[in-house]
Design a protein around this motif. Structure first.
Motif, PDB file in Angstrom:
ATOM      1  N   HIS A 157      29.654  41.737  48.652  1.00  8.63           N
ATOM      2  CA  HIS A 157      28.736  41.701  47.510  1.00  8.63           C
ATOM      3  C   HIS A 157      27.505  40.879  47.894  1.00  8.63           C
ATOM      4  CE1 HIS A 157      27.206  40.417  43.542  1.00  8.63           C
ATOM      5  NE2 HIS A 157      27.740  41.533  43.082  1.00  8.63           N
ATOM      6  N   PRO A 158      26.342  41.143  47.278  1.00  5.76           N
ATOM      7  CA  PRO A 158      25.162  40.337  47.600  1.00  5.76           C
ATOM      8  C   PRO A 158      25.372  38.833  47.415  1.00  5.76           C
ATOM      9  CG  PRO A 158      24.503  42.288  46.376  1.00  5.76           C
ATOM     10  CD  PRO A 158      26.003  42.291  46.415  1.00  5.76           C
ATOM     11  N   TYR A 159      26.297  38.420  46.509  1.00  5.37           N
ATOM     12  CA  TYR A 159      26.576  36.996  46.331  1.00  5.37           C
ATOM     13  C   TYR A 159      27.384  36.424  47.491  1.00  5.37           C
ATOM     14  CZ  TYR A 159      25.097  37.326  41.412  1.00  5.37           C
ATOM     15  OH  TYR A 159      24.390  37.512  40.263  1.00  5.37           O
ATOM     16  N   GLY A 160      27.942  37.291  48.343  1.00  2.00           N
ATOM     17  CA  GLY A 160      28.650  36.823  49.527  1.00  2.00           C
ATOM     18  C   GLY A 160      30.140  37.068  49.531  1.00  2.00           C
ATOM     19  N   MET A 161      30.743  37.328  48.361  1.00  3.07           N
ATOM     20  CA  MET A 161      32.197  37.515  48.345  1.00  3.07           C
ATOM     21  C   MET A 161      32.551  38.969  48.674  1.00  3.07           C
ATOM     22  SD  MET A 161      30.835  37.625  45.240  1.00  3.07           S
ATOM     23  CE  MET A 161      30.882  38.381  43.628  1.00  3.07           C
ATOM     24  N   LEU A 162      33.782  39.143  49.135  1.00  2.00           N
ATOM     25  CA  LEU A 162      34.302  40.484  49.387  1.00  2.00           C
ATOM     26  C   LEU A 162      34.862  41.059  48.091  1.00  2.00           C
ATOM     27  CD1 LEU A 162      36.142  39.808  52.763  1.00  2.00           C
ATOM     28  CD2 LEU A 162      34.045  41.139  52.440  1.00  2.00           C
ATOM     29  N   GLU A 163      34.708  42.369  47.920  1.00  3.13           N
ATOM     30  CA  GLU A 163      35.258  43.023  46.737  1.00  3.13           C
ATOM     31  C   GLU A 163      35.684  44.441  47.094  1.00  3.13           C
ATOM     32  OE1 GLU A 163      32.178  42.749  43.764  1.00  3.13           O
ATOM     33  OE2 GLU A 163      31.038  44.388  44.635  1.00  3.13           O
ATOM     34  N   PRO A 164      36.538  45.046  46.248  1.00  3.04           N
ATOM     35  CA  PRO A 164      37.008  46.400  46.534  1.00  3.04           C
ATOM     36  C   PRO A 164      35.869  47.410  46.461  1.00  3.04           C
ATOM     37  CG  PRO A 164      38.258  45.381  44.729  1.00  3.04           C
ATOM     38  CD  PRO A 164      37.084  44.513  45.014  1.00  3.04           C
ATOM     39  N   GLY A 165      36.017  48.474  47.237  1.00  6.85           N
ATOM     40  CA  GLY A 165      35.048  49.561  47.178  1.00  6.85           C
ATOM     41  C   GLY A 165      35.303  50.465  45.980  1.00  6.85           C
ATOM     42  N   LEU A 166      34.402  51.408  45.782  1.00  6.82           N
ATOM     43  CA  LEU A 166      34.519  52.335  44.651  1.00  6.82           C
ATOM     44  C   LEU A 166      35.697  53.300  44.804  1.00  6.82           C
ATOM     45  CD1 LEU A 166      30.733  53.130  44.097  1.00  6.82           C
ATOM     46  CD2 LEU A 166      32.212  51.657  42.706  1.00  6.82           C
ATOM     47  N   ASP A 167      36.260  53.377  46.018  1.00  5.85           N
ATOM     48  CA  ASP A 167      37.412  54.248  46.232  1.00  5.85           C
ATOM     49  C   ASP A 167      38.711  53.630  45.705  1.00  5.85           C
ATOM     50  OD1 ASP A 167      36.998  52.322  48.264  1.00  5.85           O
ATOM     51  OD2 ASP A 167      38.422  53.347  49.567  1.00  5.85           O
TER      52      ASP A 167
END
Length: 196
Positions: free
Chosen positions: A98-108
């Motif tokens: 994410h632009p804030y730096g954290m990892l997040e799940p994709g849209l899949d």
């Protein structure tokens, strides 16, 4: 109250910056052992975690033992308007930055409604013994938690457990606060397990 929260945020960030990588790793080890051994964690089938970043606990280390225990694990994905959603991840899910730096799940990764989640691990800079939470000020979790009725748990380093955190009407606390050495919060008191 906003000024007091900002003061506490700066104080917490300064304290975290003083920790060595070895101290953070040892603290994470203790927090994760306590979290995984909780009856609430063992009973939960669907959990929401977060991706720790910077000086936060490295919560991605919890994924392998939870997957091995047969748990369904979700991670948050930020949405416009300071909203968030929970998405189910698998062992082979690709996380995106994410632009804030954290990892997040994709849209899949499929969206999981809050009412289907048994337990949510909630991030914060600091907590108090009654479950009060000092977040980073974005309000993502406060908004998401208004639709959540499961158990909420926080991982808090002993040095960031405060006597009191000021709360505004929209601030949502957690039911259990785990430190490296103790367990706090309204749920802990009900069970006679307070760290006091």
């Amino acid at each position: 109250m906003t000024a007091e929260k900002e003061r506490l945020r700066r104080q917490a960030l300064d304290w975290l910056a003083s920790l060595s990588p070895q101290d953070r790793r040892a603290g994470d080890d203790a927090l994760f052992r306590r979290f995984l051994s909780l009856p609430q964690t063992q009973a939960a089938q669907v959990l929401l975690l977060y991706c720790g970043m910077g000086t936060e606990p490295d919560t991605l280390r919890l994924l392998p033992p939870l997957f091995s225990a047969g748990k369904a694990v979700c991670l948050p994905r930020c949405l416009p308007g300071n909203q968030m959603e929970a998405r189910l991840v698998q062992k082979d899910s690709q996380l995106v930055r994410h632009p804030y730096g954290m990892l997040e799940p994709g849209l899949d990764c499929p969206v999981i409604p809050a009412e289907q989640i048994d337990l949510a691990l909630i991030p914060g800079l600091a907590f108090d013994r009654s479950g009060g939470r000092l977040g980073r000020g974005g309000g993502y979790y406060d908004r998401w938690l208004t639709g959540f009725s499961g158990i909420t748990i926080a991982l808090c380093r002993d040095g960031l457990l405060l006597d009191t955190i000021p709360r505004l009407p929209h601030d949502v606390g957690v039911k259990l606060v785990i430190t490296e050495t103790s367990l706090y919060g309204p749920s802990a008191l009900e069970q006679g397990k307070s760290g006091a």
